[in-house]
Design a protein around this motif. Structure first.
Motif, PDB file in Angstrom:
ATOM      1  N   PRO A 167       0.813  -1.229   0.000  1.00 48.38           N
ATOM      2  CA  PRO A 167       0.000   0.000   0.000  1.00 48.38           C
ATOM      3  C   PRO A 167       0.840   1.270   0.000  1.00 48.38           C
ATOM      4  O   PRO A 167       0.477   2.260  -0.652  1.00 48.38           O
ATOM      5  CB  PRO A 167      -0.844  -0.121   1.274  1.00 48.38           C
ATOM      6  CG  PRO A 167      -0.170  -1.135   2.110  1.00 48.38           C
ATOM      7  CD  PRO A 167       0.515  -2.064   1.174  1.00 48.38           C
ATOM      8  N   LEU A 168       1.966   1.266   0.717  1.00 46.77           N
ATOM      9  CA  LEU A 168       2.829   2.447   0.714  1.00 46.77           C
ATOM     10  C   LEU A 168       3.432   2.685  -0.672  1.00 46.77           C
ATOM     11  O   LEU A 168       3.581   3.835  -1.109  1.00 46.77           O
ATOM     12  CB  LEU A 168       3.946   2.281   1.744  1.00 46.77           C
ATOM     13  CG  LEU A 168       3.536   2.408   3.218  1.00 46.77           C
ATOM     14  CD1 LEU A 168       4.714   2.062   4.133  1.00 46.77           C
ATOM     15  CD2 LEU A 168       3.037   3.823   3.521  1.00 46.77           C
ATOM     16  N   SER A 169       3.766   1.592  -1.362  1.00 47.10           N
ATOM     17  CA  SER A 169       4.351   1.717  -2.697  1.00 47.10           C
ATOM     18  C   SER A 169       3.331   2.204  -3.714  1.00 47.10           C
ATOM     19  O   SER A 169       3.682   2.907  -4.664  1.00 47.10           O
ATOM     20  CB  SER A 169       4.940   0.373  -3.140  1.00 47.10           C
ATOM     21  OG  SER A 169       6.016  -0.010  -2.307  1.00 47.10           O
ATOM     22  N   VAL A 170       2.071   1.821  -3.531  1.00 48.43           N
ATOM     23  CA  VAL A 170       1.013   2.328  -4.411  1.00 48.43           C
ATOM     24  C   VAL A 170       0.916   3.843  -4.288  1.00 48.43           C
ATOM     25  O   VAL A 170       0.684   4.555  -5.272  1.00 48.43           O
ATOM     26  CB  VAL A 170      -0.336   1.659  -4.068  1.00 48.43           C
ATOM     27  CG1 VAL A 170      -1.482   2.353  -4.795  1.00 48.43           C
ATOM     28  CG2 VAL A 170      -0.303   0.186  -4.432  1.00 48.43           C
ATOM     29  N   THR A 171       1.129   4.351  -3.073  1.00 46.57           N
ATOM     30  CA  THR A 171       1.020   5.795  -2.821  1.00 46.57           C
ATOM     31  C   THR A 171       2.294   6.554  -3.165  1.00 46.57           C
ATOM     32  O   THR A 171       2.252   7.599  -3.827  1.00 46.57           O
ATOM     33  CB  THR A 171       0.679   6.047  -1.333  1.00 46.57           C
ATOM     34  OG1 THR A 171      -0.521   5.352  -1.009  1.00 46.57           O
ATOM     35  CG2 THR A 171       0.503   7.540  -1.061  1.00 46.57           C
ATOM     36  N   PHE A 172       3.444   6.020  -2.733  1.00 44.69           N
ATOM     37  CA  PHE A 172       4.697   6.771  -2.863  1.00 44.69           C
ATOM     38  C   PHE A 172       5.665   6.206  -3.904  1.00 44.69           C
ATOM     39  O   PHE A 172       6.695   6.830  -4.174  1.00 44.69           O
ATOM     40  CB  PHE A 172       5.423   6.811  -1.504  1.00 44.69           C
ATOM     41  CG  PHE A 172       4.611   7.448  -0.406  1.00 44.69           C
ATOM     42  CD1 PHE A 172       4.426   8.824  -0.366  1.00 44.69           C
ATOM     43  CD2 PHE A 172       4.017   6.663   0.567  1.00 44.69           C
ATOM     44  CE1 PHE A 172       3.680   9.414   0.644  1.00 44.69           C
ATOM     45  CE2 PHE A 172       3.265   7.239   1.580  1.00 44.69           C
ATOM     46  CZ  PHE A 172       3.090   8.620   1.618  1.00 44.69           C
ATOM     47  N   GLY A 173       5.358   5.038  -4.449  1.00 42.27           N
ATOM     48  CA  GLY A 173       6.273   4.399  -5.388  1.00 42.27           C
ATOM     49  C   GLY A 173       7.105   3.342  -4.691  1.00 42.27           C
ATOM     50  O   GLY A 173       7.485   3.506  -3.526  1.00 42.27           O
ATOM     51  N   TRP A 174       7.407   2.258  -5.395  1.00 35.10           N
ATOM     52  CA  TRP A 174       8.100   1.140  -4.757  1.00 35.10           C
ATOM     53  C   TRP A 174       9.555   1.456  -4.435  1.00 35.10           C
ATOM     54  O   TRP A 174      10.117   0.909  -3.488  1.00 35.10           O
ATOM     55  CB  TRP A 174       8.016  -0.111  -5.631  1.00 35.10           C
ATOM     56  CG  TRP A 174       8.795  -0.069  -6.917  1.00 35.10           C
ATOM     57  CD1 TRP A 174       8.361   0.377  -8.127  1.00 35.10           C
ATOM     58  CD2 TRP A 174      10.154  -0.499  -7.115  1.00 35.10           C
ATOM     59  NE1 TRP A 174       9.346   0.268  -9.077  1.00 35.10           N
ATOM     60  CE2 TRP A 174      10.459  -0.279  -8.484  1.00 35.10           C
ATOM     61  CE3 TRP A 174      11.117  -1.047  -6.292  1.00 35.10           C
ATOM     62  CZ2 TRP A 174      11.700  -0.581  -9.038  1.00 35.10           C
ATOM     63  CZ3 TRP A 174      12.372  -1.349  -6.829  1.00 35.10           C
ATOM     64  CH2 TRP A 174      12.654  -1.121  -8.185  1.00 35.10           C
ATOM     65  N   ARG A 175      10.159   2.373  -5.166  1.00 35.08           N
ATOM     66  CA  ARG A 175      11.586   2.637  -4.978  1.00 35.08           C
ATOM     67  C   ARG A 175      11.894   3.282  -3.615  1.00 35.08           C
ATOM     68  O   ARG A 175      12.724   2.753  -2.857  1.00 35.08           O
ATOM     69  CB  ARG A 175      12.116   3.499  -6.121  1.00 35.08           C
ATOM     70  CG  ARG A 175      12.036   2.788  -7.485  1.00 35.08           C
ATOM     71  CD  ARG A 175      12.479   3.709  -8.605  1.00 35.08           C
ATOM     72  NE  ARG A 175      12.268   3.096  -9.915  1.00 35.08           N
ATOM     73  CZ  ARG A 175      13.136   2.305 -10.527  1.00 35.08           C
ATOM     74  NH1 ARG A 175      14.289   2.024  -9.944  1.00 35.08           N
ATOM     75  NH2 ARG A 175      12.870   1.786 -11.717  1.00 35.08           N
TER      76      ARG A 175
END
Length: 421
Positions: A167-175
């Motif tokens: 969920p954090l990667s969906v919001t901020f990007g996986w990198r």
């Protein structure tokens, strides 16, 4: 050879070093390594979209991780018997953390794949490193529970990756999200190094740490038929487990029409169930079967075959609520077997060879993870649906049951103690 019961009793009564406190640090190190290494499962769909990957290429990501594991497990397991687990907890955390951190700055798939492989060296070698600590700190009748707790760190770390990183990667990007996770792993490695201790007198003499001794020891592993059979069984179970981890999000999102968030929750459910399974199966083998492990693998393989068949036959659009109980049982079995496997692999040899035997078995077991997930992905790409992929797991479990039957016969033939397996 160390008498583990004496070591454990002295530690508990002295009040200086408690085996369960050492287990806590082994668990934390294992959890954080899995949190980063197993992030490839939940983040696979986002990495795939970012790098324009096919499903088979997404399947190559965990395969590269486990190629690294296969390469590192035997030499690091051998080394652990001489230098102990303590320094390796830091070295392996740095190996995985730094390589995955560098990966967040790259966009070329093949460079990413190489860094995943390097990270796999640290991820995979953590298994024989931490297994050695369990074998030396705990007695036979506590080892199944302790190993299950330690192995729970893998599935719980993977569950955390699905629950937090996706969920954090969906919001901020996986990198950036993966980068922060890598920094956390590196910090954890330093703390584990500071607070973990190896049992006094548990290390082999450095005089034996040469290539000739290594070759002789490895030759003994190759001639140990029960160890070979349990390792080949783990190959099928490992590959099937990684298929569930890698494709459950894609399967639920694309075939069942479940939202990406809820698809990630299914992965979390699977991994939490696997965490409970690693403890539960260990407790069951210790309490109900008095330290016998082999019968547990029979049960796990049988239930996994049933669940994979059910998943293969599910109609499109099956509601999320109906998927939950199926995935709970599936994860409890196929993601919960590792502690039992590690105990068997460790108990089939003298304790001073625990690191090497764990590494040897993990290397063979890793072959399943290297080949099965990409094959699963190719089936999906070729057929356009997931049915053939899930049914292939059913077939693999049939092969595992055959190997376990041969292991039972071989153990009886050579007079192997039934209590140990």
């Amino acid at each position: 050879m160390i008498n583990v019961n004496i070591v454990e009793a002295k530690a508990e009564h002295s009040g200086l070093i408690n085996p369960w406190r050492m287990l806590m640090w082994l668990l934390i190190a294992q959890l954080m390594v899995a949190f980063v290494g197993r992030s490839l499962g939940p983040l696979g769909i986002l990495i795939g979209e970012d790098l324009s990957l096919s499903k088979a290429e997404i399947g190559l990501l965990p395969s590269a991780l486990f190629i690294g594991q296969a390469i590192a497990s035997i030499p690091v397991g051998f080394t652990a018997d001489f230098i102990g687990s303590k320094p390796l907890l830091l070295i392996l955390s740095l190996c995985l953390g730094v390589s995955f951190l560098m990966m967040t700055f790259l966009s070329n798939f093949y460079f990413v794949l190489v860094l995943v492989l390097i990270g796999g060296l640290g991820y995979g070698a953590m298994h024989p490193t931490s297994n050695r600590g369990i074998i030396y700190w705990f007695s036979q009748t506590r080892r199944g529970t302790a190993m299950g707790i330690k192995q729970m760190g893998i599935t719980f770390g993977s569950a955390l990756a699905g629950f937090l990183l996706l969920p954090l990667s969906v919001t901020f990007g996986w990198r950036p999200v993966l980068l922060i996770a890598c920094v956390s792993l590196i910090i954890t490695g330093f703390f584990a190094y500071l607070f973990y201790s190896d049992p006094v007198g548990s290390l082999k003499s450095r005089e034996k740490s040469n290539f000739l001794f290594f070759r002789t020891s490895l030759s003994k592993m190759l001639k140990n038929k029960p160890l070979l059979l349990v390792s080949l069984s783990a190959m099928g179970l490992n590959g099937s487990q990684m298929c569930l981890n890698t494709y459950i999000v894609l399967f639920a999102y694309q075939k069942m029409g479940v939202s990406l968030f809820l698809s990630g929750i299914l992965l979390v459910i699977s991994e939490v169930s696997g965490s409970l399974g690693r403890i539960g199966w260990g407790v069951i083998s210790d309490r109900l079967f008095k330290g016998r492990r082999l019968i547990i693998l029979f049960i796990i393989a049988s239930l996994t075959a049933v669940m994979s068949t059910i998943v293969a036959l599910l109609p499109s659009g099956t509601p999320f609520s109906a998927l939950i109980p199926i995935i709970i049982v599936f994860g409890f079995c196929v993601s919960g077997f590792n502690g039992i496997w590690m105990n068997i692999a460790s108990e089939l040899v003298p304790k001073e060879q625990t690191g090497l035997s764990s590494g040897f078995s993990i290397t063979l077991g890793s072959m399943g993870v290297i080949f099965v997930p990409p094959t699963f992905g190719l089936m999906v790409d070729y057929t356009g649906n997931y049915t053939a992929g899930w049914l292939s797991i059913t077939v693999i479990m049939g092969g595992v049951l055959v190997l376990l039957t041969l292991l039972t016969l071989e153990s009886r033939k050579i007079g192997q103690s039934e209590r140990k397996i």
